[in-house]
Write a protein that holds these residues in place. Structure first.
Motif, short mmCIF file in Angstrom:
data_model
loop_
_atom_site.label_atom_id
_atom_site.label_comp_id
_atom_site.label_asym_id
_atom_site.label_seq_id
_atom_site.Cartn_x
_atom_site.Cartn_y
_atom_site.Cartn_z
N TYR A 174 0.83 -1.21 0.00
CA TYR A 174 0.00 0.00 0.00
C TYR A 174 0.86 1.25 0.00
N GLN A 175 2.12 1.15 0.46
CA GLN A 175 3.02 2.29 0.40
C GLN A 175 3.33 2.67 -1.05
N GLU A 176 3.49 1.66 -1.91
CA GLU A 176 3.73 1.93 -3.33
C GLU A 176 2.49 2.56 -3.97
N PHE A 177 1.33 2.07 -3.60
CA PHE A 177 0.08 2.64 -4.11
C PHE A 177 -0.04 4.10 -3.68
N TYR A 178 0.33 4.38 -2.44
CA TYR A 178 0.29 5.74 -1.90
C TYR A 178 1.20 6.67 -2.70
N GLU A 179 2.40 6.20 -3.06
CA GLU A 179 3.33 7.02 -3.84
C GLU A 179 2.73 7.38 -5.20
N ILE A 180 2.01 6.44 -5.81
CA ILE A 180 1.37 6.71 -7.09
C ILE A 180 0.28 7.76 -6.92
N LEU A 181 -0.50 7.63 -5.83
CA LEU A 181 -1.57 8.60 -5.57
C LEU A 181 -1.01 10.00 -5.39
N LEU A 182 0.12 10.10 -4.73
CA LEU A 182 0.74 11.40 -4.53
C LEU A 182 1.08 12.05 -5.86
N ARG A 183 1.65 11.26 -6.78
CA ARG A 183 2.02 11.81 -8.08
C ARG A 183 0.78 12.24 -8.87
N ILE A 184 -0.27 11.44 -8.80
CA ILE A 184 -1.51 11.79 -9.50
C ILE A 184 -2.12 13.05 -8.90
N GLU A 185 -2.14 13.10 -7.59
CA GLU A 185 -2.71 14.27 -6.91
C GLU A 185 -1.94 15.54 -7.25
N ASP A 186 -0.62 15.43 -7.28
CA ASP A 186 0.20 16.60 -7.64
C ASP A 186 -0.08 17.06 -9.07
#
Length: 244
Positions: free
Chosen positions: A199-211
């Protein structure tokens, strides 16, 4: 027979070995500036740990216990506090009423159990952090949704609440599934289209999408430039009219 001459003495003074002199100077300086070793109690009081009064509520009691335990772990790693003194040190920070509670509990324990931090922690949690509170937090974790939270806020809350469900927290697959189910619907499909092991990897992807979503688009940038140009032109026109 001529008298025997005395051996000639050197006129040069004798000096101690330079290396020995340097070691002596360093030793003197270190002794002068060496900080006196403090006792564990002095170190803890300097850390300004709070006393447990009893009106902190279940969440406050949990935070107090966790803070004490983390402090002891750091002190133990630095050889300032041995494990067998954790319990004794904790009792210094119990209020009068709760110190009496612990004395009553200790009457039922063996000497080795009294000095066992695990035993103290279990009894403290049983008294001040009931199972009903733990179950409530577990349900909060199970049904956690991102809602209006940012990816970072959701990640922090998810990680914090996961400790109430150790079975799920110990399984990376279940943690990933639980985390993805709680995210916004428009992001839920990412986990199936992108390979994520945790889920940490998924979170990193979400951060990039959100940015990327928060960045202004090219049309917005162009509109901003044109708007600024129109304001400038309008200001120039007003300035020219004011000259006549």
């Amino acid at each position: 027979m001529s008298p025997r001459r005395k051996p000639r003495q050197s006129a040069e003074p004798s000096f101690p070995d330079i290396a020995q002199l340097g070691e002596a100077i360093i030793s003197t300086i270190q002794t002068a500036f060496r900080t006196p070793q403090r006792t564990p109690l002095e170190i803890i009081y300097n850390l300004k740990l709070t006393h447990f009064i009893g009106n902190e509520g279940h969440e406050g009691a949990e935070k107090w216990l966790n803070h004490m335990e983390k402090t002891f772990q750091v002190m133990q790693s630095r050889r300032n506090l041995s494990l067998d003194r954790w319990f004794e040190t904790t009792t210094w920070f119990l209020g009068e009423h709760h110190a009496s509670w612990w004395r009553q509990e200790s009457y039922q324990l063996t000497p080795s159990e009294i000095m066992d931090w695990g035993v103290f922690k279990e009894l403290f949690q049983k008294r001040f952090i009931p199972l009903a509170y733990i179950d409530h937090k577990k349900q909060e974790f199970t049904h956690l949704k991102q809602g209006k939270m940012s990816a970072n806020e959701y990640y922090r809350m998810f990680t914090d609440l996961s400790r109430y469900d150790p079975e799920v927290a110990a399984n990376s697959v279940k943690m990933l599934r639980r985390f993805s189910l709680g995210t916004k619907k428009k992001w839920g499909s990412i986990v199936t289209s992108t390979h994520c092991a945790t889920y940490q990897e998924f979170y990193e992807i979400l951060l990039r999408i959100e940015d990327s979503e928060n960045m202004p688009s090219e049309s917005e940038n162009e509109e901003g430039k044109n708007g600024g140009q129109r304001r400038d032109d309008k200001g120039k026109g007003q300035a020219q009219d004011s000259e006549f």
